[in-house]
Motif scaffolding. Structure first.
Motif, PDB file in Angstrom:
ATOM      1  N   UNK A  62       0.827  -1.212   0.000  1.00 46.94           N
ATOM      2  CA  UNK A  62       0.000   0.000   0.000  1.00 46.94           C
ATOM      3  C   UNK A  62       0.861   1.262   0.000  1.00 46.94           C
ATOM      4  N   UNK A  63       2.017   1.210   0.668  1.00 42.22           N
ATOM      5  CA  UNK A  63       2.891   2.376   0.710  1.00 42.22           C
ATOM      6  C   UNK A  63       3.324   2.791  -0.686  1.00 42.22           C
ATOM      7  N   UNK A  64       3.495   1.806  -1.576  1.00 38.56           N
ATOM      8  CA  UNK A  64       3.861   2.125  -2.961  1.00 38.56           C
ATOM      9  C   UNK A  64       2.644   2.455  -3.801  1.00 38.56           C
ATOM     10  N   UNK A  65       1.558   1.728  -3.588  1.00 39.87           N
ATOM     11  CA  UNK A  65       0.343   1.977  -4.365  1.00 39.87           C
ATOM     12  C   UNK A  65      -0.202   3.385  -4.140  1.00 39.87           C
ATOM     13  N   UNK A  66      -0.086   3.879  -2.920  1.00 42.22           N
ATOM     14  CA  UNK A  66      -0.672   5.168  -2.566  1.00 42.22           C
ATOM     15  C   UNK A  66       0.340   6.307  -2.546  1.00 42.22           C
ATOM     16  N   UNK A  67       1.542   6.065  -3.062  1.00 40.84           N
ATOM     17  CA  UNK A  67       2.560   7.114  -3.093  1.00 40.84           C
ATOM     18  C   UNK A  67       2.157   8.212  -4.078  1.00 40.84           C
ATOM     19  N   UNK A  68       2.718   9.383  -3.893  1.00 39.65           N
ATOM     20  CA  UNK A  68       2.430  10.508  -4.776  1.00 39.65           C
ATOM     21  C   UNK A  68       2.886  10.238  -6.202  1.00 39.65           C
ATOM     22  N   UNK A 113       3.868   4.541 -14.024  1.00 47.61           N
ATOM     23  CA  UNK A 113       3.457   3.135 -14.052  1.00 47.61           C
ATOM     24  C   UNK A 113       4.180   2.354 -12.956  1.00 47.61           C
ATOM     25  N   UNK A 114       3.428   1.505 -12.255  1.00 42.45           N
ATOM     26  CA  UNK A 114       3.990   0.686 -11.183  1.00 42.45           C
ATOM     27  C   UNK A 114       3.991  -0.775 -11.608  1.00 42.45           C
ATOM     28  N   UNK A 115       5.151  -1.413 -11.524  1.00 42.86           N
ATOM     29  CA  UNK A 115       5.303  -2.825 -11.886  1.00 42.86           C
ATOM     30  C   UNK A 115       5.624  -3.585 -10.606  1.00 42.86           C
TER      31      UNK A 115
END
Length: 294
Positions: free
Chosen positions: A182-188, A192-194
């Motif tokens: 979640x810390x990465x999913x909700x970062x500013x 694209x996130x892999x």
């Protein structure tokens, strides 16, 4: 009659009368040239037909579930699939050109062990500007590490806490693995996130809640590419028009887009790669020791 039979046979192959006339002029060497031009056209037509069947199947599932598609949803499953980026595939493919298209809000990368799916994920990461890669090393993060990162970004911390509350209400189990994700999913950061093996460290209930959460994100949320081998993450019967499946075959043929309905090319192979969370838990040790690029 013999010539008429030839004409009928060539028409059955889909050749135009002009092409048939060219062949029947006596230059049989021209047949190979005509067929070489005709084959890619047929293949493109098949691909368009497969995509259309996939869109129809998706709409049928949505309607059967009581969700009539809106105009916006219908527009989002249009036939046009622009190329996002082009790059050369790494080993084990040997440098073939790969066009990344069919990119949706949620994109799954799947394949058997040793198929090169992790290398494909890294190649996508390298090819896309402003992309981020979340590897398996997130499992080593401590609660203090996550808190320190979130304390630097209060808006992100608020979103993480809100998301965690939502997920727990949906049956998820709070854990360091979920917090790190979640810390990465909700970062500013909005590139694209892999994510490598998104189910890592998450039990079945958490995986189910997570997918519900991801499917309910706003349309402005960042694009995700998720490596997975979990049936809870990639439920082939629940894939929406905003999701795409990229399959890496075991024989190291180039990665391909697979449509989520029985009979589609690659569907059965994708299904055999998926396992229940208890089976995945028994294989996590096997996955953990692999190199960063597999």
């Amino acid at each position: 009659m013999a010539r008429a039979g030839e004409i009928v046979a060539f028409r059955a192959l889909g050749l135009s009368l002009t092409q048939i006339a060219q062949v029947l002029k006596g230059d049989r060497g021209g047949l190979e040239q005509v067929l070489a031009v005709h084959q890619p056209l047929l293949e493109n037509g098949v691909q368009r037909l497969i995509e259309t069947i996939g869109r129809v199947a998706t709409l049928c599932r949505a309607i059967a579930a009581g969700h009539a598609p809106s105009s916006a949803q219908l527009a989002s499953i249009g036939p046009t699939s622009p190329v996002l980026t082009v790059f050369e595939l790494p080993w084990p493919w040997g440098g073939e050109r790969f066009e990344l298209r069919h990119v949706k809000a949620l994109n799954y990368i799947i394949g058997p062990l040793g198929s090169g799916k992790t290398r494909l994920a890294h190649a996508i990461f390298d090819a896309l500007p402003d992309a981020r890669f979340l590897g398996l090393d997130r499992a080593a993060a401590t609660s203090a590490d996550i808190d320190a990162r979130l304390d630097i970004d209060p808006p992100s911390k608020a979103r993480v806490l809100q998301a965690l509350d939502w997920l727990v209400d949906e049956g998820a189990t709070a854990s360091l693995a979920l917090n790190a994700l979640l810390a990465e999913l909700e970062a500013e950061h909005q590139g694209t996130l892999i994510i490598d093996m998104i189910e890592q460290g998450l039990d079945q209930a958490t995986q189910e809640a997570l997918m519900s959460y991801l499917r309910n994100r706003p349309t402005t949320a960042r694009t995700l590419f998720m490596l997975t081998r979990s049936k809870m993450i990639l439920d082939l019967g629940a894939v929406t028009p905003n999701e795409a499946i990229i399959f890496c075959p075991a024989n190291h043929s180039p990665p391909m887009t697979v449509h989520p309905y029985p009979g589609a090319p690659g569907y059965e192979a994708v299904a055999t790669c998926l396992a229940s969370p208890d089976v995945r838990a028994r294989t996590e040790g096997v996955i953990a020791w692999r190199p960063a690029v597999a």
